[in-house]
Design a protein around this motif. Structure first.
Motif, short mmCIF file in Angstrom:
data_model
loop_
_atom_site.label_atom_id
_atom_site.label_comp_id
_atom_site.label_asym_id
_atom_site.label_seq_id
_atom_site.Cartn_x
_atom_site.Cartn_y
_atom_site.Cartn_z
N ASN A 13 -1.97 4.61 3.51
CA ASN A 13 -2.58 5.69 2.47
C ASN A 13 -1.45 6.45 2.23
OD1 ASN A 13 -5.74 5.54 2.50
ND2 ASN A 13 -4.80 5.18 4.69
N PRO A 14 -0.60 5.96 1.19
CA PRO A 14 0.63 6.94 0.61
C PRO A 14 0.06 8.44 0.34
CG PRO A 14 0.52 4.81 -0.60
CD PRO A 14 -0.50 4.85 0.27
N PRO A 15 0.82 9.33 0.96
CA PRO A 15 0.26 10.63 0.69
C PRO A 15 0.96 11.39 -0.49
CG PRO A 15 2.35 10.54 2.06
CD PRO A 15 1.99 9.11 1.89
N PHE A 16 0.27 11.00 -1.55
CA PHE A 16 0.94 11.39 -2.83
C PHE A 16 -0.65 11.64 -3.54
CE2 PHE A 16 4.04 8.63 -1.59
CZ PHE A 16 5.17 9.67 -1.53
N PRO A 17 -0.54 12.63 -4.43
CA PRO A 17 -1.86 12.95 -5.26
C PRO A 17 -2.26 11.62 -6.16
CG PRO A 17 -0.65 15.04 -5.22
CD PRO A 17 0.12 13.86 -4.52
N ALA A 18 -3.63 11.38 -6.60
CA ALA A 18 -3.63 9.99 -7.39
C ALA A 18 -2.89 10.24 -8.76
CB ALA A 18 -5.32 10.19 -7.40
N ASP A 19 -2.81 11.40 -9.26
CA ASP A 19 -2.41 11.45 -10.63
C ASP A 19 -0.81 11.37 -10.53
OD1 ASP A 19 -1.99 13.87 -9.30
OD2 ASP A 19 -2.45 15.18 -10.92
N VAL A 20 -0.24 11.32 -9.50
CA VAL A 20 1.25 11.13 -9.36
C VAL A 20 1.70 9.65 -9.54
CG1 VAL A 20 3.40 11.61 -7.75
CG2 VAL A 20 1.51 13.39 -8.05
N SER A 21 2.59 9.15 -10.24
CA SER A 21 2.95 7.91 -10.35
C SER A 21 4.38 7.90 -10.80
CB SER A 21 1.95 7.15 -11.36
OG SER A 21 2.45 5.86 -11.55
N ASN A 22 5.08 6.72 -10.02
CA ASN A 22 6.43 6.50 -10.45
C ASN A 22 6.54 4.85 -9.97
OD1 ASN A 22 7.42 6.68 -7.72
ND2 ASN A 22 7.64 8.69 -7.95
N VAL A 23 7.88 4.52 -9.91
CA VAL A 23 8.12 3.06 -9.51
C VAL A 23 7.96 2.84 -8.01
CG1 VAL A 23 9.80 1.07 -9.44
CG2 VAL A 23 9.53 2.53 -11.46
N PHE A 24 8.57 3.86 -7.20
CA PHE A 24 8.42 3.92 -5.87
C PHE A 24 7.08 3.95 -5.23
CE2 PHE A 24 8.27 6.45 -1.98
CZ PHE A 24 8.73 5.58 -1.02
N ILE A 25 6.28 4.93 -5.74
CA ILE A 25 4.86 5.17 -5.42
C ILE A 25 4.07 3.97 -5.62
CG2 ILE A 25 2.89 6.68 -5.69
CD1 ILE A 25 4.75 9.33 -6.02
N ASP A 26 4.22 3.73 -6.89
CA ASP A 26 3.31 2.48 -7.55
C ASP A 26 3.55 1.17 -6.55
OD1 ASP A 26 2.25 4.06 -9.16
OD2 ASP A 26 3.67 3.38 -11.21
N ALA A 27 4.90 1.04 -6.01
CA ALA A 27 5.21 -0.07 -5.33
C ALA A 27 4.64 -0.21 -3.74
CB ALA A 27 6.74 -0.30 -5.15
N TRP A 28 4.65 1.36 -3.31
CA TRP A 28 4.11 1.47 -2.01
C TRP A 28 2.60 1.37 -2.19
CZ3 TRP A 28 5.35 6.67 1.01
CH2 TRP A 28 4.81 6.64 2.29
N ARG A 29 1.95 1.74 -3.03
CA ARG A 29 0.57 1.58 -3.12
C ARG A 29 0.21 -0.02 -3.36
NH1 ARG A 29 -0.15 6.76 -7.41
NH2 ARG A 29 -0.60 8.33 -5.96
N ALA A 30 0.71 -0.67 -4.02
CA ALA A 30 0.60 -2.06 -4.12
C ALA A 30 0.83 -2.71 -2.90
CB ALA A 30 1.62 -2.71 -5.24
N TRP A 31 1.86 -2.37 -2.19
CA TRP A 31 2.05 -2.98 -1.03
C TRP A 31 0.91 -2.61 0.22
CZ3 TRP A 31 3.20 -0.84 4.06
CH2 TRP A 31 3.31 -1.73 5.03
N SER A 32 0.53 -1.31 0.27
CA SER A 32 -0.48 -1.04 0.95
C SER A 32 -1.91 -1.83 0.80
CB SER A 32 -0.60 0.41 0.82
OG SER A 32 0.25 1.26 1.10
N ALA A 33 -2.13 -1.96 -0.43
CA ALA A 33 -3.24 -2.70 -0.82
C ALA A 33 -3.03 -4.10 -0.45
CB ALA A 33 -3.52 -2.60 -2.43
N ALA A 34 -2.00 -4.83 -0.59
CA ALA A 34 -1.83 -6.21 -0.25
C ALA A 34 -1.88 -6.39 1.34
CB ALA A 34 -0.51 -6.81 -0.81
N ASN A 35 -1.45 -5.33 2.12
CA ASN A 35 -1.56 -5.47 3.51
C ASN A 35 -2.27 -4.59 4.03
OD1 ASN A 35 1.12 -7.14 4.15
ND2 ASN A 35 1.61 -5.76 2.42
N ALA A 36 -3.44 -4.25 3.57
CA ALA A 36 -4.66 -3.53 3.96
C ALA A 36 -5.07 -3.85 5.32
CB ALA A 36 -5.61 -3.05 2.90
#
Length: 419
Positions: free
Chosen positions: A47-70
């Motif tokens: 669960n990347p510790p960032f608010p839902a409305d915060v987005s950038n390349v690093f955070i989006d990549a982290w979220r995608a990786w977390s979802a793929a390896n949930a």
């Protein structure tokens, strides 16, 4: 006052600290520390510790990786943080076994079996294990102690099978304890049936949690936070280990509140508690470092200059014994006022800031010896906590300076007279 403290208060507190269950609980709660730290890492990766409305390349990549390896991230989280009650149970069984000079292997097995009987249900053929985590922590500590003590008492009174000495110990141990195990399991089943009958089918952990619910609510308050911090420091002032003595009462509660916050974070829910184990380890120890910094700035006596140089490294890692016994803080009424004032302030201000939403609530378990300024961020995943820590540290130093300067002057005069 001194006679009253020495003859009444200190002996009573010392006796409480030496009580077998208290000493065992202190060790047992730390048994799951390694698992909870690892579980916190899994939790942050999941669960990347960032608010839902915060987005950038690093955070989006982290979220995608977390979802793929949930799948495997969730498994890592479940078998660590969600089993902390079971780990504390094992720790309690081992500690109490050692206290009674018996081999812990069978005690751990029978304690685990007893805990599962009291804490788990079968739902459509599957075991529901919701009470193996923080919600079952208090029950785990009680069961681990009771089962081992009962087993030892039965064995001392002849409830065992005596085998020839030629039988290997690893074979003899479970056979020797066979009768004991049967009696213990029968007693545990009886407890489950009685509790279920009296509570409408509720499990023992649910009943215990309902009894302790007011305590959890009362402990998560400004008054409780300040009182805890002041009591710990008063105990240290009288030469007693405040963390261990007060922690014997509060550590199970603060461990539960931390894991409840972690669970809420994973489920994207509001974290319910401010006063957690990480709150204590971050904010209520910073005064020790402030004392050392103030000494390094203003003290000129040989005694305090030497002590400050020795104490600075331990203080950075939240270890206060060198300054407690070297300054000394123990029974030193000349610095008692700023000592209590700063530690009360260090508890109250972060509590109020957290309550107002200025910093996040703590939910990540970090080892005790990690410097508190880093722990302020890592436990909350909030840089604002670091800013508050620095501001409070500066305020603490400014409060201590005039008192230490006066005390240092007295020591300097004494040193010059001696010379």
């Amino acid at each position: 006052m001194s006679d009253f403290l020495n003859n009444k208060v200190i002996p009573a507190v010392t006796k409480f600290a030496q009580f077998k269950f208290v000493r065992a609980m202190q060790a047992a709660v730390t048994a799951g520390l390694g698992a909870t730290v690892v579980g916190s890492i899994f939790m942050i990766m999941m669960n990347p510790p960032f608010p839902a409305d915060v987005s950038n390349v690093f955070i989006d990549a982290w979220r995608a990786w977390s979802a793929a390896n949930a799948s495997w991230l969730g498994l890592g989280y479940q078998v660590t943080l969600e089993f902390v009650g079971l780990y504390a149970l094992i720790g309690m069984a081992v500690v109490v076994s050692n206290m009674n000079d018996v081999r812990p292997t069978n005690m751990v097995v029978i304690s685990c079996a007893s805990f599962l009987i009291l804490s788990a249900n079968l739902v459509e053929g599957n075991m529901a294990i919701g009470f193996l985590g923080a919600k079952g922590l208090v029950t785990a500590l009680l069961v681990g102690c009771f089962v081992v003590e009962l087993s030892c008492w039965l064995m001392k009174h002849g409830f065992k099978i005596n085998l020839p000495e030629a039988v290997p110990p690893f074979v003899a141990e479970p056979l020797n304890a066979l009768i004991v195990n049967i009696v213990v399991i029968a007693a545990v089943v009886a407890v489950r049936l009685i509790v279920g009958a009296l509570s409408g089918g509720a499990l023992l952990p649910a009943v215990i949690n309902s009894l302790f619910a007011p305590l959890f609510v009362a402990s998560d308050s400004l008054l409780a936070v300040v009182l805890y911090s002041v009591i710990v420091r008063l105990l240290w002032f009288f030469g007693l280990h405040g963390g261990n003595i007060a922690g014997a009462v509060m550590t199970p509660i603060l461990s539960v509140t931390l894991i409840e916050n972690a669970t809420a974070f994973v489920n994207n829910e509001a974290m319910p508690y401010i006063f957690t184990q990480m709150f204590v380890q971050t904010w209520t120890v910073m005064g020790v470092l402030a004392i050392v910094i103030a000494m390094l700035i203003v003290c000129k006596s040989k005694q305090l200059k030497a002590i400050s140089k020795v104490a600075i490294a331990p203080a950075l890692f939240n270890i206060g014994e060198p300054i407690t016994f070297g300054l000394p803080i123990v029974m030193n009424f000349k610095i008692l006022v700023p000592y209590l004032l700063c530690f009360a302030l260090d508890a109250a201000v972060p509590y109020l800031a957290t309550s107002a939403g200025l910093i996040n609530r703590s939910f990540v378990n970090i080892p005790y010896t990690v410097p508190a300024i880093f722990k302020a961020f890592l436990s909350t995943m909030d840089f604002r906590a670091v800013i508050l820590y620095v501001v409070l540290l500066v305020v603490n130093v400014l409060i201590f300076i005039p008192w230490l300067k006066k005390y240092d002057h007295e020591l300097l005069v004494n040193e010059e007279q001696s010379a």
